[in-house]
Write a protein that holds these residues in place. Structure first.
Motif, PDB file in Angstrom:
ATOM      1  N   UNK A  27       9.219  13.838  -2.792  1.00 27.47           N
ATOM      2  CA  UNK A  27       9.405  14.628  -3.998  1.00 27.47           C
ATOM      3  C   UNK A  27       9.394  16.096  -3.587  1.00 27.47           C
ATOM      4  N   UNK A  28      10.573  16.712  -3.629  1.00 25.21           N
ATOM      5  CA  UNK A  28      10.691  18.134  -3.356  1.00 25.21           C
ATOM      6  C   UNK A  28      10.536  18.881  -4.671  1.00 25.21           C
ATOM      7  N   UNK A  29       9.544  19.747  -4.730  1.00 28.14           N
ATOM      8  CA  UNK A  29       9.245  20.477  -5.965  1.00 28.14           C
ATOM      9  C   UNK A  29       9.459  21.968  -5.714  1.00 28.14           C
ATOM     10  N   UNK A  30      10.418  22.538  -6.411  1.00 26.72           N
ATOM     11  CA  UNK A  30      10.734  23.960  -6.291  1.00 26.72           C
ATOM     12  C   UNK A  30      10.456  24.669  -7.617  1.00 26.72           C
ATOM     13  N   UNK A  31      10.386  25.980  -7.558  1.00 34.69           N
ATOM     14  CA  UNK A  31      10.154  26.797  -8.762  1.00 34.69           C
ATOM     15  C   UNK A  31       8.985  26.260  -9.568  1.00 34.69           C
ATOM     16  N   UNK A  66       0.842  -1.192   0.000  1.00 35.33           N
ATOM     17  CA  UNK A  66       0.000   0.000   0.000  1.00 35.33           C
ATOM     18  C   UNK A  66       0.879   1.245   0.000  1.00 35.33           C
ATOM     19  N   UNK A  67       0.496   2.206  -0.830  1.00 31.04           N
ATOM     20  CA  UNK A  67       1.229   3.459  -0.933  1.00 31.04           C
ATOM     21  C   UNK A  67       0.279   4.600  -0.598  1.00 31.04           C
ATOM     22  N   UNK A  68       0.702   5.485   0.289  1.00 33.89           N
ATOM     23  CA  UNK A  68      -0.150   6.595   0.708  1.00 33.89           C
ATOM     24  C   UNK A  68       0.609   7.891   0.518  1.00 33.89           C
ATOM     25  N   UNK A  69       0.099   8.724  -0.399  1.00 31.25           N
ATOM     26  CA  UNK A  69       0.741  10.019  -0.670  1.00 31.25           C
ATOM     27  C   UNK A  69       0.167  11.104   0.215  1.00 31.25           C
ATOM     28  N   UNK A  70       0.964  12.129   0.433  1.00 32.71           N
ATOM     29  CA  UNK A  70       0.502  13.319   1.155  1.00 32.71           C
ATOM     30  C   UNK A  70       1.349  14.502   0.708  1.00 32.71           C
ATOM     31  N   UNK A  71       0.855  15.704   1.009  1.00 28.37           N
ATOM     32  CA  UNK A  71       1.638  16.907   0.752  1.00 28.37           C
ATOM     33  C   UNK A  71       1.195  17.754  -0.420  1.00 28.37           C
ATOM     34  N   UNK A  72       0.191  17.313  -1.159  1.00 27.67           N
ATOM     35  CA  UNK A  72      -0.269  18.126  -2.268  1.00 27.67           C
ATOM     36  C   UNK A  72      -0.994  19.374  -1.782  1.00 27.67           C
ATOM     37  N   UNK A  73      -1.337  20.243  -2.732  1.00 31.06           N
ATOM     38  CA  UNK A  73      -2.068  21.442  -2.371  1.00 31.06           C
ATOM     39  C   UNK A  73      -1.992  22.502  -3.444  1.00 31.06           C
ATOM     40  N   UNK A 112       6.294  29.631  -8.767  1.00 33.08           N
ATOM     41  CA  UNK A 112       7.535  29.975  -8.112  1.00 33.08           C
ATOM     42  C   UNK A 112       7.684  29.396  -6.726  1.00 33.08           C
ATOM     43  N   UNK A 113       6.593  28.866  -6.200  1.00 34.04           N
ATOM     44  CA  UNK A 113       6.609  28.304  -4.852  1.00 34.04           C
ATOM     45  C   UNK A 113       7.101  26.872  -4.827  1.00 34.04           C
ATOM     46  N   UNK A 114       7.021  26.266  -3.652  1.00 34.49           N
ATOM     47  CA  UNK A 114       7.524  24.914  -3.435  1.00 34.49           C
ATOM     48  C   UNK A 114       6.496  24.061  -2.715  1.00 34.49           C
ATOM     49  N   UNK A 115       6.584  22.775  -2.955  1.00 29.92           N
ATOM     50  CA  UNK A 115       5.809  21.777  -2.230  1.00 29.92           C
ATOM     51  C   UNK A 115       6.677  20.542  -2.043  1.00 29.92           C
ATOM     52  N   UNK A 116       6.391  19.793  -0.996  1.00 26.65           N
ATOM     53  CA  UNK A 116       7.073  18.519  -0.769  1.00 26.65           C
ATOM     54  C   UNK A 116       6.034  17.435  -0.631  1.00 26.65           C
ATOM     55  N   UNK A 117       6.095  16.460  -1.515  1.00 25.38           N
ATOM     56  CA  UNK A 117       5.210  15.311  -1.456  1.00 25.38           C
ATOM     57  C   UNK A 117       5.905  14.165  -0.737  1.00 25.38           C
TER      58      UNK A 117
END
Length: 125
Positions: free
Chosen positions: A81-85, A3-10, A15-20
């Protein structure tokens, strides 16, 4: 069954950042490549990035190179998953996936056997 459970979206501005994060069950996590794919309605699932079981080898789609970083913590059975820019074109549902075989890595969705439920990432302009 894994089982895989993702979190961190939004929702984030350009130009901003998110970390999944993607937490996995199972005992063979450290031997299996993990990947992130993304998809928009009416479009095919698109490869984003992958990392091998040891965390040494990584692949990135050209569209995200230099902006996104994949990593994993095998002690926590978690991939990140670190997402920048971020850009508006990064808007999609992001899925994490686990490779069906041990000791290999791929960018092909068909070779990933287990998938999370997806997490929405929306980048406003």
């Amino acid at each position: 069954q894994v089982q895989l459970v993702e979190s961190g979206g939004g929702l984030v501005q350009a130009g901003g950042s998110l970390r999944l994060s993607c937490a996995a069950s199972g005992r063979t996590f450290s031997t299996r490549a993990m990947a992130w794919f993304r998809q928009n309605p009416g479009q095919e699932r698109e490869f984003v990035t992958a990392i091998d079981g040891s965390g040494v080898t990584t692949y990135y789609a050209d569209a995200v190179k230099g902006r996104f970083t994949i990593s994993r913590d095998n002690a926590k059975n978690t991939v990140y998953l670190q997402m920048n820019s971020l850009k508006p074109e990064d808007t999609a549902v992001y899925y994490c996936a686990q490779h069906r075989a041990q000791w290999t890595i791929s960018t092909t969705a068909a070779l990933y056997a287990y998938w999370g439920q997806g997490t929405q990432v929306t980048v406003s302009s």
